[in-house]
Design an enzyme around this catalytic site. Structure first.
Site, PDB file in Angstrom:
ATOM      1  N   LYS A 197      32.627  32.008  35.670  1.00  0.00           N
ATOM      2  CA  LYS A 197      33.876  31.868  36.453  1.00  0.00           C
ATOM      3  C   LYS A 197      34.630  30.664  35.899  1.00  0.00           C
ATOM      4  CE  LYS A 197      35.361  31.821  41.299  1.00  0.00           C
ATOM      5  NZ  LYS A 197      36.380  32.860  41.267  1.00  0.00           N
TER       6      LYS A 197
HETATM    7  C1  LIG Z   1      37.785  37.929  38.965  1.00  0.00           C
HETATM    8  C2  LIG Z   1      36.988  37.936  40.217  1.00  0.00           C
HETATM    9  N1  LIG Z   1      36.202  38.983  40.489  1.00  0.00           N
HETATM   10  C3  LIG Z   1      35.463  39.041  41.613  1.00  0.00           C
HETATM   11  C4  LIG Z   1      35.496  38.017  42.534  1.00  0.00           C
HETATM   12  C5  LIG Z   1      34.652  38.094  43.762  1.00  0.00           C
HETATM   13  O1  LIG Z   1      33.595  37.189  43.691  1.00  0.00           O
HETATM   14  P1  LIG Z   1      32.943  36.532  44.986  1.00  0.00           P
HETATM   15  O2  LIG Z   1      32.579  37.651  45.882  1.00  0.00           O
HETATM   16  O3  LIG Z   1      31.753  35.805  44.476  1.00  0.00           O
HETATM   17  O4  LIG Z   1      33.952  35.640  45.586  1.00  0.00           O
HETATM   18  C6  LIG Z   1      36.300  36.908  42.303  1.00  0.00           C
HETATM   19  C7  LIG Z   1      36.348  35.793  43.253  1.00  0.00           C
HETATM   20  O5  LIG Z   1      35.715  34.796  43.048  1.00  0.00           O
HETATM   21  C8  LIG Z   1      37.058  36.862  41.115  1.00  0.00           C
HETATM   22  O6  LIG Z   1      37.845  35.816  40.859  1.00  0.00           O
END
Ligand SMILES: Cc1ncc(COP(=O)(O)O)c(C=O)c1O
Length: 317
Positions: free
Chosen positions: A161
C-alpha cells in the site's frame, strides 16, 4: 487554508506528539517528488465498551510488509505504534475516527535513490464518516468500468500500500467523477476485473460470493478478508476467481469493501442496473454483520477489536 475535513489537535511523529499545524514537511522531501510513502487506513469505532480499533494488528502488519518491499525501515514496534495510537486517540478526544499511519522518505538527498533520505513515521487520526457520500451504505452507488487499467503485476507492486500506487487510483476516481459516477472499477491489464480506486469488489450470483483473486493487481484488503470470514460463517459460499467484465452486468448483487467504504452496495455499472437496482439482501446482511462486530454489538469472536484504554488509564500530558 482551511482543510476540507475535520482536523484534530495532535499528530504523532517519530515518537513525539506534535500539534496538527506543525506536521509539515520540506518541498524537497523525497516523497513529494517520487511518491515514496507507504501508509494504512484504519477505523476506530465507538463500541459500548469505548473506542476500539478494527483489525489493528493486520493493518500494522501490512504497513510493515509494504515498507519492506520498498526497503524502508522504521524503528517502532507494533506494540509501540499501538500504544502511540491509543494515546493519540485519547489526546484528540475521539470516540470514532479514521487512522492514517504513514511512513515516507523525507528531506535528505535529491535523486531517485532514496537511501540518503530519512524515513519519517507519522500517525494521524480524524473523524471521517461515509466515504462514498451520504446514503451510500443504504442506497448504493453508481459506478463505471474505468478506461484506466491497473498496473500489471511486477510493475508497481499492488500488494504494497504505497503512495505512488494511488496515482492509478486518482486516474480511476477522477475519470469516474468527471463522467458523473461515484466510483470506478478498474480492470487488470489482462482485461479481467481488478478492484475499485480504493476498494475491493465482490459479486453475488445465485447466492454465491465471488471476488477477484490476489493475482498482483489488487490490494489484499483487510475488509475483503473480514467479509470472506463473515460470509462463510453466515453459510455463504465464497470463491476467489477471475471475473470477466460482463459478469458485472449479470450480477445479482455487487459491492465494494474497504476500511473507508466499509461494505458499499453498487446499484449500477455503466448505467446498467445491478439486480433490482437497490442494495442487495446479501450485501446488506454482510454490511450489518461487519458493523455489528466492529461497533461491538455482537461478541468479537474473531478477536478483531483492539480496545483503546480508558482515559484515566493513560496519562496525557
Ligand atoms: C486500492 C485499494 N484496494 C482495496 C482497499 C481495501 O483495503 P482495506 O479493506 O484493507 O481497507 C483499499 C483501501 O485501503 C485500497 O486503497
Amino acid at each position: 487554508m482551511a482543510a476540507k475535513f475535520t482536523t484534530t489537535d495532535w499528530i504523532w511523529h517519530n515518537g513525539e506528539f506534535i500539534p496538527w499545524q506543525d506536521a509539515t514537511i520540506h518541498v524537497m522531501s523525497h516523497v513529494v517528488h517520487y511518491g515514496s510513502s507507504v501508509f494504512e487506513g484504519i477505523r476506530c469505532y465507538n463500541t459500548p465498551d469505548g473506542p476500539a480499533i478494527f483489525r489493528l494488528p493486520e493493518h500494522l502488519r501490512r504497513l510493515r510488509d509494504s515498507a519492506k518491499v520498498y526497503r524502508m525501515e522504521y524503528p517502532y514496534s507494533e506494540e509501540a505504534l499501538t500504544a502511540a495510537l491509543e494515546e493519540l486517540i485519547i489526546r484528540n478526544n475521539l470516540d470514532e475516527c479514521y487512522i492514517r499511519p504513514v511512513v515516507f522518505r523525507g528531506y535528505g538527498t535529491v535523486g531517485v535513490n532514496p537511501s540518503g533520505s530519512p524515513v519519517e513515521t507519522y500517525l494521524v487520526c480524524w473523524p471521517w464518516g461515509t466515504y462514498l457520500g451520504e446514503g451510500a451504505l443504504e442506497r448504493g452507488v453508481d459506478v463505471c468500468v474505468s478506461s484506466w487499467a491497473r498496473p500489471a503485476p511486477n510493475t508497481l507492486p499492488a500488494m504494497a500500500k504505497a503512495g505512488g500506487n494511488y496515482l492509478s487510483s486518482q486516474l480511476i476516481k477522477m475519470e469516474a467523477v468527471a463522467n458523473g459516477y461515484d466510483e470506478g472499477i478498474a480492470l487488470a491489464p489482462t482485461g479481467i476485473v481488478s478492484e475499485g480506486s480504493g476498494q475491493n469488489l465482490f459479486l453475488v450470483r445465485d447466492g454465491v460470493l465471488i471476488t477477484p483473486p490476489l493475482e498482483g493487481t489488487l490490494l489484499q484488503g483487510i475488509t475483503r478478508d473480514s467479509v470472506i470470514t463473515i460470509a462463510r460463517d453466515l453459510g455463504f459460499e465464497v470463491r476467489q476467481h477471475a471475473i470477466p467484465r460482463e459478469a458485472l452486468y449479470m450480477a445479482d448483487e455487487l459491492f465494494f469493501t474497504g476500511t473507508a467504504a466499509e461494505v458499499t452496495p453498487i446499484r449500477s455499472v455503466d448505467r446498467i442496473v445491478v439486480g433490482s437496482g437497490k442494495a442487495g439482501e446479501i450485501t446488506l446482511a454482510l454490511q450489518a454483520r461487519l458493523l455489528d462486530v466492529a461497533q461491538g454489538r455482537v461478541e468479537d469472536r474473531y478477536g478483531w477489536l483492539t480496545p483503546v484504554r480508558s482515559r484515566n488509564e493513560v496519562s496525557v500530558g
